[in-house]
Design a protein around this motif. Structure first.
Motif, PDB file in Angstrom:
ATOM      1  N   ARG A 110      -6.183  -0.155 -12.029  1.00 19.32           N
ATOM      2  CA  ARG A 110      -6.241   1.102 -12.785  1.00 19.32           C
ATOM      3  C   ARG A 110      -4.898   1.380 -13.448  1.00 19.32           C
ATOM      4  O   ARG A 110      -4.830   1.717 -14.633  1.00 19.32           O
ATOM      5  CB  ARG A 110      -6.629   2.247 -11.861  1.00 19.32           C
ATOM      6  N   LEU A 111      -3.820   1.222 -12.680  1.00 20.33           N
ATOM      7  CA  LEU A 111      -2.482   1.456 -13.221  1.00 20.33           C
ATOM      8  C   LEU A 111      -2.158   0.469 -14.342  1.00 20.33           C
ATOM      9  O   LEU A 111      -1.514   0.829 -15.337  1.00 20.33           O
ATOM     10  CB  LEU A 111      -1.434   1.367 -12.112  1.00 20.33           C
TER      11      LEU A 111
ATOM     12  N   VAL B 132       1.292   1.442  -3.818  1.00 25.61           N
ATOM     13  CA  VAL B 132       0.026   1.533  -4.546  1.00 25.61           C
ATOM     14  C   VAL B 132      -1.044   1.779  -3.481  1.00 25.61           C
ATOM     15  O   VAL B 132      -1.645   0.839  -2.958  1.00 25.61           O
ATOM     16  CB  VAL B 132      -0.258   0.252  -5.355  1.00 25.61           C
ATOM     17  N   SER B 133      -1.247   3.047  -3.161  1.00 25.23           N
ATOM     18  CA  SER B 133      -2.062   3.405  -1.995  1.00 25.23           C
ATOM     19  C   SER B 133      -3.514   2.969  -2.077  1.00 25.23           C
ATOM     20  O   SER B 133      -4.147   2.731  -1.059  1.00 25.23           O
ATOM     21  CB  SER B 133      -1.987   4.919  -1.751  1.00 25.23           C
ATOM     22  N   GLY B 134      -4.037   2.809  -3.266  1.00 28.67           N
ATOM     23  CA  GLY B 134      -5.444   2.434  -3.417  1.00 28.67           C
ATOM     24  C   GLY B 134      -5.680   0.938  -3.474  1.00 28.67           C
ATOM     25  O   GLY B 134      -6.771   0.508  -3.839  1.00 28.67           O
TER      26      GLY B 134
ATOM     27  N   ASP C  44     -11.440   8.268 -15.345  1.00 27.27           N
ATOM     28  CA  ASP C  44     -10.070   8.350 -14.877  1.00 27.27           C
ATOM     29  C   ASP C  44      -9.258   9.173 -15.872  1.00 27.27           C
ATOM     30  O   ASP C  44      -9.203   8.829 -17.054  1.00 27.27           O
ATOM     31  CB  ASP C  44      -9.496   6.931 -14.747  1.00 27.27           C
TER      32      ASP C  44
ATOM     33  N   GLU D 176      -6.565   0.305  -7.300  1.00 31.05           N
ATOM     34  CA  GLU D 176      -5.576   1.237  -7.868  1.00 31.05           C
ATOM     35  C   GLU D 176      -4.597   0.489  -8.770  1.00 31.05           C
ATOM     36  O   GLU D 176      -4.220   0.986  -9.832  1.00 31.05           O
ATOM     37  CB  GLU D 176      -4.822   1.952  -6.746  1.00 31.05           C
TER      38      GLU D 176
ATOM     39  N   TYR E  18       0.822  -1.217   0.000  1.00 29.16           N
ATOM     40  CA  TYR E  18       0.000   0.000   0.000  1.00 29.16           C
ATOM     41  C   TYR E  18       0.850   1.259   0.000  1.00 29.16           C
ATOM     42  O   TYR E  18       0.383   2.329  -0.385  1.00 29.16           O
ATOM     43  CB  TYR E  18      -0.954   0.012   1.198  1.00 29.16           C
TER      44      TYR E  18
END
Length: 188
Positions: free
Chosen positions: A56-57, A47-49, A111, A53, A44
């Motif tokens: 998404r990346l 990749v904090s989400g 996004d 997340e 985390y």
């Protein structure tokens, strides 16, 4: 503190390697953390989400990679030759990375990063279509047609749908010829 040397891009690299090897269903934070050599909770920090997340990346990366592949194929080409090169590059990307290709969003997402990557991808296709004298709405319709052909052929190929013994490259050549003939006759 995030692990020295580990970046969000590297986390995506690890996730894509996992997807390439085992498919999208194998994507978990624990599996990516293990590949990256970090504990799952510490992922985390990079990749904090979390998994959402990371997905998404991955979508941004795959869309950008495909746009790069198509742009590279189109360089120095125009008209039918450019369309053929783009369609072959699209198919090659999907067949080289079938699980990664499945991570490519097929519908717009709310996004900004993904929208920019998708705009680049569509921009390559629209640029290739300029040789046909298409602009405005007609260019959009033609780009949708090219995308439908590219995605349909790639998806059917990666799903193993073409089981008959006839050469797939011949089918692709004829599909491209049909499309480019239609583009040359496109309504002005």
């Amino acid at each position: 503190m995030p692990r020295v040397g580990l970046t969000p891009d590297q986390v995506v690299d690890h996730a894509l390697a996992l997807i390439d090897e085992q498919g999208a269903e194998a994507l978990t934070l624990a599996s990516v953390a293990a590949r990256a050599g970090v504990a799952t909770p510490s992922l985390y920090k990079h990749v904090s989400g979390g998994l959402a997340e990371l997905r998404r990346l991955i979508a941004v990366r795959v869309t950008g990679d495909l746009a790069d592949r198509l742009a590279g194929a189109a360089v120095g080409r125009s008209g039918d030759d450019a369309v053929a090169a783009v369609l072959r590059a699209y198919h090659a990307y999907a067949t080289e990375h079938p699980h990664r290709y499945n991570a490519l969003p097929q519908a717009p997402q709310p996004d900004d990063d993904l929208a920019r990557a998708a705009a680049r991808l569509v921009g390559v296709i629209i640029a290739v279509l300029r040789e046909y004298g298409l602009d405005g709405s007609e260019a959009v319709h033609a780009a949708r047609t090219v995308r439908s052909v590219a995605h349909g052929f790639a998806s059917l190929t990666t799903a193993g749908a073409f089981q008959l013994t006839e050469d797939l490259a011949t089918t692709q050549d004829r599909l491209i010829a049909t499309l480019t003939t239609g583009l040359r006759a496109w309504p002005a």
